[in-house]
Design a protein around this motif. Structure first.
Motif, PDB file in Angstrom:
ATOM      1  N   UNK A 130      63.647 -56.857  20.570  1.00  0.00           N
ATOM      2  CA  UNK A 130      64.794 -56.488  19.749  1.00  0.00           C
ATOM      3  C   UNK A 130      64.318 -55.602  18.596  1.00  0.00           C
ATOM      4  N   UNK A 131      65.196 -54.701  18.169  1.00  0.00           N
ATOM      5  CA  UNK A 131      64.902 -53.882  16.998  1.00  0.00           C
ATOM      6  C   UNK A 131      66.208 -53.311  16.471  1.00  0.00           C
ATOM      7  N   UNK A 132      66.329 -53.280  15.167  1.00  0.00           N
ATOM      8  CA  UNK A 132      67.479 -52.642  14.519  1.00  0.00           C
ATOM      9  C   UNK A 132      67.064 -52.235  13.114  1.00  0.00           C
ATOM     10  N   UNK A 133      67.817 -51.353  12.516  1.00  0.00           N
ATOM     11  CA  UNK A 133      67.514 -50.929  11.149  1.00  0.00           C
ATOM     12  C   UNK A 133      67.661 -52.097  10.175  1.00  0.00           C
ATOM     13  N   UNK A 134      68.669 -52.937  10.426  1.00  0.00           N
ATOM     14  CA  UNK A 134      68.866 -54.110   9.571  1.00  0.00           C
ATOM     15  C   UNK A 134      67.653 -55.028   9.623  1.00  0.00           C
ATOM     16  N   UNK A 135      67.125 -55.239  10.809  1.00  0.00           N
ATOM     17  CA  UNK A 135      65.942 -56.106  10.947  1.00  0.00           C
ATOM     18  C   UNK A 135      64.745 -55.525  10.200  1.00  0.00           C
ATOM     19  N   UNK A 136      64.604 -54.208  10.250  1.00  0.00           N
ATOM     20  CA  UNK A 136      63.493 -53.553   9.558  1.00  0.00           C
ATOM     21  C   UNK A 136      63.674 -53.611   8.044  1.00  0.00           C
ATOM     22  N   UNK A 137      64.861 -53.203   7.577  1.00  0.00           N
ATOM     23  CA  UNK A 137      65.066 -53.045   6.136  1.00  0.00           C
ATOM     24  C   UNK A 137      65.234 -54.372   5.408  1.00  0.00           C
ATOM     25  N   UNK A 138      65.658 -55.413   6.112  1.00  0.00           N
ATOM     26  CA  UNK A 138      65.837 -56.724   5.474  1.00  0.00           C
ATOM     27  C   UNK A 138      64.523 -57.468   5.275  1.00  0.00           C
ATOM     28  N   UNK A 139      63.455 -56.999   5.926  1.00  0.00           N
ATOM     29  CA  UNK A 139      62.182 -57.703   5.869  1.00  0.00           C
ATOM     30  C   UNK A 139      62.030 -58.745   6.959  1.00  0.00           C
ATOM     31  N   UNK A 140      63.061 -58.893   7.819  1.00  0.00           N
ATOM     32  CA  UNK A 140      62.999 -59.907   8.874  1.00  0.00           C
ATOM     33  C   UNK A 140      61.844 -59.658   9.842  1.00  0.00           C
ATOM     34  N   UNK A 141      61.603 -58.391  10.177  1.00  0.00           N
ATOM     35  CA  UNK A 141      60.517 -58.094  11.110  1.00  0.00           C
ATOM     36  C   UNK A 141      59.174 -58.525  10.529  1.00  0.00           C
ATOM     37  N   UNK A 142      58.959 -58.244   9.256  1.00  0.00           N
ATOM     38  CA  UNK A 142      57.716 -58.677   8.607  1.00  0.00           C
ATOM     39  C   UNK A 142      57.610 -60.208   8.586  1.00  0.00           C
ATOM     40  N   UNK A 143      58.741 -60.885   8.406  1.00  0.00           N
ATOM     41  CA  UNK A 143      58.731 -62.347   8.411  1.00  0.00           C
ATOM     42  C   UNK A 143      58.318 -62.899   9.766  1.00  0.00           C
ATOM     43  N   UNK A 144      58.817 -62.290  10.832  1.00  0.00           N
ATOM     44  CA  UNK A 144      58.449 -62.753  12.173  1.00  0.00           C
ATOM     45  C   UNK A 144      56.963 -62.513  12.457  1.00  0.00           C
ATOM     46  N   UNK A 145      56.435 -61.438  11.929  1.00  0.00           N
ATOM     47  CA  UNK A 145      55.003 -61.176  12.058  1.00  0.00           C
ATOM     48  C   UNK A 145      54.214 -62.243  11.298  1.00  0.00           C
ATOM     49  N   UNK A 146      54.648 -62.534  10.078  1.00  0.00           N
ATOM     50  CA  UNK A 146      53.918 -63.475   9.224  1.00  0.00           C
ATOM     51  C   UNK A 146      54.044 -64.917   9.688  1.00  0.00           C
ATOM     52  N   UNK A 147      55.201 -65.284  10.225  1.00  0.00           N
ATOM     53  CA  UNK A 147      55.476 -66.700  10.486  1.00  0.00           C
ATOM     54  C   UNK A 147      55.437 -67.104  11.953  1.00  0.00           C
ATOM     55  N   UNK A 148      55.617 -66.143  12.865  1.00  0.00           N
ATOM     56  CA  UNK A 148      55.795 -66.516  14.268  1.00  0.00           C
ATOM     57  C   UNK A 148      54.891 -65.756  15.231  1.00  0.00           C
ATOM     58  N   UNK A 149      53.812 -65.192  14.741  1.00  0.00           N
ATOM     59  CA  UNK A 149      52.803 -64.549  15.593  1.00  0.00           C
ATOM     60  C   UNK A 149      53.325 -63.354  16.376  1.00  0.00           C
ATOM     61  N   UNK A 150      54.378 -62.704  15.902  1.00  0.00           N
ATOM     62  CA  UNK A 150      54.891 -61.525  16.601  1.00  0.00           C
ATOM     63  C   UNK A 150      53.942 -60.350  16.362  1.00  0.00           C
ATOM     64  N   UNK A 151      53.495 -59.715  17.444  1.00  0.00           N
ATOM     65  CA  UNK A 151      52.503 -58.642  17.328  1.00  0.00           C
ATOM     66  C   UNK A 151      52.949 -57.360  18.033  1.00  0.00           C
ATOM     67  N   UNK A 152      54.244 -57.237  18.322  1.00  0.00           N
ATOM     68  CA  UNK A 152      54.748 -56.018  18.941  1.00  0.00           C
ATOM     69  C   UNK A 152      56.249 -56.114  19.133  1.00  0.00           C
ATOM     70  N   UNK A 153      56.850 -55.002  19.544  1.00  0.00           N
ATOM     71  CA  UNK A 153      58.299 -54.935  19.743  1.00  0.00           C
ATOM     72  C   UNK A 153      58.601 -54.097  20.982  1.00  0.00           C
ATOM     73  N   UNK A 154      59.602 -54.531  21.736  1.00  0.00           N
ATOM     74  CA  UNK A 154      60.136 -53.701  22.813  1.00  0.00           C
ATOM     75  C   UNK A 154      61.605 -53.403  22.533  1.00  0.00           C
ATOM     76  N   UNK A 155      62.029 -52.229  22.959  1.00  0.00           N
ATOM     77  CA  UNK A 155      63.436 -51.859  22.883  1.00  0.00           C
ATOM     78  C   UNK A 155      63.888 -51.392  24.263  1.00  0.00           C
ATOM     79  N   UNK A 156      65.190 -51.333  24.450  1.00  0.00           N
ATOM     80  CA  UNK A 156      65.768 -50.763  25.665  1.00  0.00           C
ATOM     81  C   UNK A 156      67.164 -50.253  25.317  1.00  0.00           C
ATOM     82  N   UNK A 157      67.829 -49.571  26.227  1.00  0.00           N
ATOM     83  CA  UNK A 157      69.153 -49.044  25.899  1.00  0.00           C
ATOM     84  C   UNK A 157      70.152 -50.111  25.460  1.00  0.00           C
ATOM     85  N   UNK A 158      70.072 -51.305  26.034  1.00  0.00           N
ATOM     86  CA  UNK A 158      70.999 -52.365  25.637  1.00  0.00           C
ATOM     87  C   UNK A 158      70.740 -52.817  24.202  1.00  0.00           C
TER      88      UNK A 158
END
Length: 367
Positions: free
Chosen positions: A19-47
């Motif tokens: 998943x990816x969106x501007x809201x997720x990026x600008x809100x700091x949520x993506x950084x939180x998932x990296x810091x708290x849940x071991x997220x180390x990459x992102x995939x996107x698709x047309x949906x």
């Protein structure tokens, strides 16, 4: 880090967010998932972009800045901006892992799924537009996509191969990857930072096969419900190990610094409420794989997932499941062929919605 996400990471699975969106990026949520849940990459698709770009507000400032451009240009600018910003967030992870992780994928226009030359052209355009070494260009594993995968890798561009459902097609994808890396080497590209994953779709297989088993309706058939997808993915991992261990071309390329194309488990959100919400995560844990999860699945893993190794030692049982399905008359190739066609069609439908939503946004912010 949560106990479960740390455990699955320690056992060799790279957690990527699907998943990816501007809201997720600008809100700091993506950084939180990296810091708290071991997220180390992102995939996107047309949906995923259809969902993001349908939101009124987050993209208005950029749409206003772009003015009354054509809708295709606007979409390209909006999506590559999000991917570029996400790659910058993941850049420290990319550097710390020698560019194995920290990757963010962006897909070519799904309407090009059966157009080899146009796919090759757009892959280069997207790579140059994002202009980040930890990006990945997503190319569907259609028959026409296979030579485009090879040609894109040959240019030194990292590739996420998507919409893989069958072992037959997966083997072709591995061959296309190895040939692409060989050509990249011949073309003088350094191999160390060219990355690739092979996105093998999981839950959709159970949805399709379970429907056929329900139609058969016998006790033997019902006993196989919920088993096809995991068995198919486990056999993909068996093929992954075998191909890279035995292909003489790969040994030579690996000695020059090439990195293996990892299997990526996609479509890992559980669609059948009768199954565990971490089924397609916990049952597919092994070294050198990626699991790209929607946030709901990631949160379920963090809350109550297992994350223990679960693939090694299961190959005989997986073959047995596939043999039992065949004995019941289920044509697995027909199933996977339809899933590929349906997957392309679904992404095109999402893209058509993106076109309409972004056009509406252009008109709205520009009066």
């Amino acid at each position: 880090m949560t106990e479960a996400t740390q455990r699955i990471s320690d056992n060799g699975v790279s957690i990527w967010l699907d998943d990816l969106s501007r809201t997720r990026i600008e809100s700091g949520n993506l950084q939180e998932l990296i810091a708290n849940d071991n997220v180390v990459g992102v995939t996107t698709n047309p949906s995923i972009f259809q969902k993001a770009l349908s939101q009124v507000g987050p993209y208005d400032a950029q749409l206003k800045e772009l003015g009354k451009v054509d809708v295709e240009t606007a979409i390209r600018e909006l999506t590559t901006t999000d991917v570029r910003n996400a790659t910058d967030i993941f850049r420290p992870i990319a550097e710390a892992t020698d560019y194995v992780n920290g990757r963010v994928s962006i897909e070519v226009d799904p309407r090009l799924a059966h157009e080899t030359a146009e796919t090759e052209k757009q892959a280069v355009e997207l790579w140059e537009k994002v202009d980040r070494p930890n990006a990945m260009i997503k190319i569907p594993a259609t028959l026409e996509g296979l030579p485009a995968i090879t040609a894109t890798l040959a240019k030194g561009i990292s590739v996420n191969v998507t919409l893989i459902f069958s072992l037959e097609r997966y083997e072709q994808v591995i061959d296309a990857f190895i040939e692409g890396i060989a050509q990249a080497d011949a073309n003088g590209h350094p191999l160390e930072h060219i990355a690739s994953v092979a996105s093998f779709f999981v839950s959709r297989v159970d949805t399709a096969v379970d429907a056929l088993l329900e139609e058969i309706g016998t006790d033997e058939a019902k006993a196989l419900e919920g088993k096809a997808a995991v068995a198919n993915a486990r056999l993909a991992y068996e093929l992954f190990q075998k191909k890279f261990a035995e292909d003489p071309r790969w040994a030579d390329l690996a000695a020059k610094g090439a990195k293996v194309q990892r299997p990526l488990w996609a479509s890992t959100g559980t669609k059948n409420p009768a199954y565990s919400d971490t089924k397609y995560v916990d049952e597919l844990v092994a070294p050198d794989v990626v699991n790209t999860m929607p946030e709901k699945t990631l949160m379920a893993l963090a809350d109550h997932g297992n994350g223990a190794p679960s693939i090694e030692g299961t190959f005989d049982d997986a073959h047995d499941v596939m043999n039992q399905l065949a004995a019941l008359g289920i044509d697995f190739k027909a199933v996977t062929d339809k899933l590929e066609a349906d997957g392309v069609a679904a992404f095109i439908k999402s893209w058509d919605t993106v076109l309409a939503d972004v056009q509406a946004g252009i008109d709205r912010v520009n009066g």
